[in-house]
Write a protein that holds these residues in place. Structure first.
Motif, short mmCIF file in Angstrom:
data_model
loop_
_atom_site.label_atom_id
_atom_site.label_comp_id
_atom_site.label_asym_id
_atom_site.label_seq_id
_atom_site.Cartn_x
_atom_site.Cartn_y
_atom_site.Cartn_z
N ILE A 203 0.87 -1.16 0.00
CA ILE A 203 0.00 0.00 0.00
C ILE A 203 0.91 1.22 0.00
O ILE A 203 1.52 1.56 1.02
N GLY A 204 1.04 1.85 -1.15
CA GLY A 204 1.98 2.95 -1.27
C GLY A 204 3.39 2.46 -0.98
O GLY A 204 3.84 1.47 -1.55
N ALA A 205 4.06 3.15 -0.06
CA ALA A 205 5.42 2.75 0.31
C ALA A 205 5.44 1.78 1.49
O ALA A 205 6.51 1.44 1.99
N TYR A 206 4.26 1.32 1.91
CA TYR A 206 4.16 0.45 3.07
C TYR A 206 3.87 -1.00 2.66
O TYR A 206 3.20 -1.26 1.67
N THR A 207 4.36 -1.92 3.49
CA THR A 207 3.95 -3.32 3.40
C THR A 207 2.91 -3.55 4.48
O THR A 207 3.18 -3.35 5.67
N PHE A 208 1.72 -3.94 4.05
CA PHE A 208 0.58 -4.08 4.95
C PHE A 208 0.40 -5.55 5.33
O PHE A 208 0.26 -6.41 4.47
N SER A 209 0.43 -5.82 6.63
CA SER A 209 0.24 -7.17 7.14
C SER A 209 -1.03 -7.19 7.99
O SER A 209 -1.00 -6.81 9.17
N PRO A 210 -2.17 -7.61 7.40
CA PRO A 210 -3.43 -7.60 8.15
C PRO A 210 -3.39 -8.49 9.40
O PRO A 210 -3.93 -8.12 10.44
N ASN A 211 -2.77 -9.66 9.27
CA ASN A 211 -2.73 -10.59 10.40
C ASN A 211 -1.98 -10.00 11.59
O ASN A 211 -2.37 -10.19 12.74
N ALA A 212 -0.91 -9.25 11.30
CA ALA A 212 -0.11 -8.62 12.37
C ALA A 212 -0.65 -7.25 12.75
O ALA A 212 -0.15 -6.64 13.69
N LYS A 213 -1.67 -6.77 12.02
CA LYS A 213 -2.24 -5.42 12.24
C LYS A 213 -1.11 -4.39 12.24
O LYS A 213 -0.92 -3.61 13.17
N LYS B 262 7.79 0.22 12.03
CA LYS B 262 6.53 -0.51 12.17
C LYS B 262 5.45 0.42 12.70
O LYS B 262 5.64 1.07 13.74
N LEU B 263 4.34 0.47 11.98
CA LEU B 263 3.20 1.27 12.41
C LEU B 263 2.09 0.33 12.85
O LEU B 263 1.54 -0.42 12.04
N ARG B 264 1.75 0.36 14.12
CA ARG B 264 0.72 -0.52 14.65
C ARG B 264 -0.67 0.03 14.32
O ARG B 264 -0.90 1.23 14.39
N LEU B 265 -1.57 -0.87 13.96
CA LEU B 265 -2.92 -0.49 13.59
C LEU B 265 -3.92 -1.09 14.57
O LEU B 265 -3.69 -2.17 15.12
N THR B 266 -5.03 -0.40 14.76
CA THR B 266 -6.11 -0.98 15.55
C THR B 266 -6.87 -1.98 14.68
O THR B 266 -6.67 -2.05 13.45
N GLU C 82 -8.87 -0.01 12.06
CA GLU C 82 -7.99 0.55 11.04
C GLU C 82 -7.54 -0.53 10.06
O GLU C 82 -7.49 -0.31 8.85
N THR C 83 -7.23 -1.70 10.61
CA THR C 83 -6.84 -2.83 9.76
C THR C 83 -7.97 -3.22 8.82
O THR C 83 -7.76 -3.45 7.62
N SER C 84 -9.17 -3.31 9.36
CA SER C 84 -10.33 -3.70 8.55
C SER C 84 -10.62 -2.68 7.45
O SER C 84 -10.96 -3.04 6.32
N ILE C 85 -10.48 -1.40 7.77
CA ILE C 85 -10.69 -0.35 6.77
C ILE C 85 -9.69 -0.50 5.63
O ILE C 85 -10.06 -0.45 4.44
N LEU C 86 -8.42 -0.68 5.96
CA LEU C 86 -7.40 -0.83 4.93
C LEU C 86 -7.62 -2.09 4.10
O LEU C 86 -7.41 -2.10 2.88
N ARG D 256 -7.47 9.31 11.94
CA ARG D 256 -6.36 8.71 12.70
C ARG D 256 -5.43 7.90 11.79
O ARG D 256 -4.21 7.89 11.99
N LEU D 257 -6.03 7.24 10.81
CA LEU D 257 -5.21 6.49 9.86
C LEU D 257 -4.29 7.44 9.09
O LEU D 257 -3.10 7.15 8.89
N ARG D 258 -4.84 8.55 8.65
CA ARG D 258 -4.02 9.51 7.90
C ARG D 258 -2.90 10.08 8.75
O ARG D 258 -1.80 10.35 8.26
N GLN D 259 -3.16 10.26 10.03
CA GLN D 259 -2.11 10.74 10.93
C GLN D 259 -0.94 9.76 10.97
O GLN D 259 0.21 10.17 11.15
N LYS D 260 -1.24 8.48 10.77
CA LYS D 260 -0.19 7.45 10.83
C LYS D 260 0.54 7.29 9.50
O LYS D 260 1.76 7.07 9.49
N ILE D 261 -0.19 7.36 8.39
CA ILE D 261 0.40 6.91 7.12
C ILE D 261 0.73 8.03 6.13
O ILE D 261 1.49 7.79 5.18
N GLU D 262 0.20 9.22 6.34
CA GLU D 262 0.44 10.30 5.39
C GLU D 262 1.59 11.19 5.87
O GLU D 262 1.69 11.52 7.05
N ASN D 263 2.46 11.61 4.94
CA ASN D 263 3.50 12.56 5.28
C ASN D 263 2.91 13.90 5.71
O ASN D 263 3.39 14.55 6.63
N ASP D 264 1.83 14.30 5.01
CA ASP D 264 1.09 15.50 5.37
C ASP D 264 -0.39 15.13 5.42
O ASP D 264 -1.06 15.09 4.39
#
Length: 228
Positions: A134-144, A153-157, A160-164, A202-210
């Protein structure tokens, strides 16, 4: 737009390799990557991302099954389909023992190989080990979790995981707020669009540069989508 899948073709026969690359390239969801030997294959996977490997058994610098063993030892968990001119039970068993997911005997019809590729990608996508780009990230749903290119590592709730997950399955298409609420929260009348918007914020606060100028998680036409 479909999610682009990078398919690594490993074969020392340039005619077969180029032919497979051309046939895969016709499909909008595939990006073929070529390697003529095991060393090139290992380097391609290390540079990544590779979503599936088509590996010939007979390579000029070693046995393709040994290359698969090295890939697995280095943590590559995506599907591997072996190509072989030998169809003895011993050859097939040793291929599966090396970590291959499937075997296709030469000569083969491209339609058959394509069906196997799609089947293994679908199976992987539904597995607990699945990871997605997902963009510059590797998304691991199982590990959230999201893993940045720098290894952060950016931890997701859970939400947030379900939305992505839901947005990723949409492959760049817009998902309405109503569909997200129904899929992520279920038919809960107490949940409002404000709840969804809070999680998107909250997701954007974690994953967006701006976060005020989102480039990855976009608002569009009454819903949200992931940039592809």
């Amino acid at each position: 737009m479909s999610q682009m899948r990078r398919i690594l073709i490993v074969d020392d026969d340039p005619l077969l390799r180029v032919s497979l690359a051309e046939q895969l390239g016709v499909h909008d969801d595939f990006v073929p990557v070529e390697a003529a030997n095991a060393a090139e294959a290992l380097e391609a996977v290390r540079k990544g991302p590779i979503d599936l490997v088509i590996m010939d058994v007979g390579l000029p610098d070693g046995d393709g099954r040994d290359a698969v063993k090295k890939l697995r030892a280095e943590g590559f968990n995506k599907p591997v389909i072996m190509l072989t001119a030998h169809d003895s039970e011993t050859d097939i068993v040793s291929g599966f023992d090396s970590g291959a997911n499937d075997y296709v005997n030469k000569p083969f019809r491209f339609a058959v190989l394509l069906a196997r590729i799609r089947a293994h990608l679908r199976q992987y996508d539904s597995s607990e080990d699945a990871t997605f780009q997902i963009g510059a990230y590797t998304f691991s749903p199982n590990a959230k979790m999201l893993l940045s290119e720098s290894g952060v590592k950016l931890r997701l709730t859970e939400k947030e995981t379900s939305i992505l997950q839901y947005l990723n399955r949409a492959k760049g298409e817009v998902v309405s707020r109503e569909d997200l609420l129904r899929d992520v929260w279920g038919y809960n009348a107490n949940v409002t669009t404000h709840t969804l918007e809070t999680h998107i914020y909250r997701l954007r606060q974690k994953i967006e540069n701006d976060p005020t100028n989102a480039k990855l998680l976009l608002t569009d036409a009454g819903g949200y989508r992931l940039s592809t």
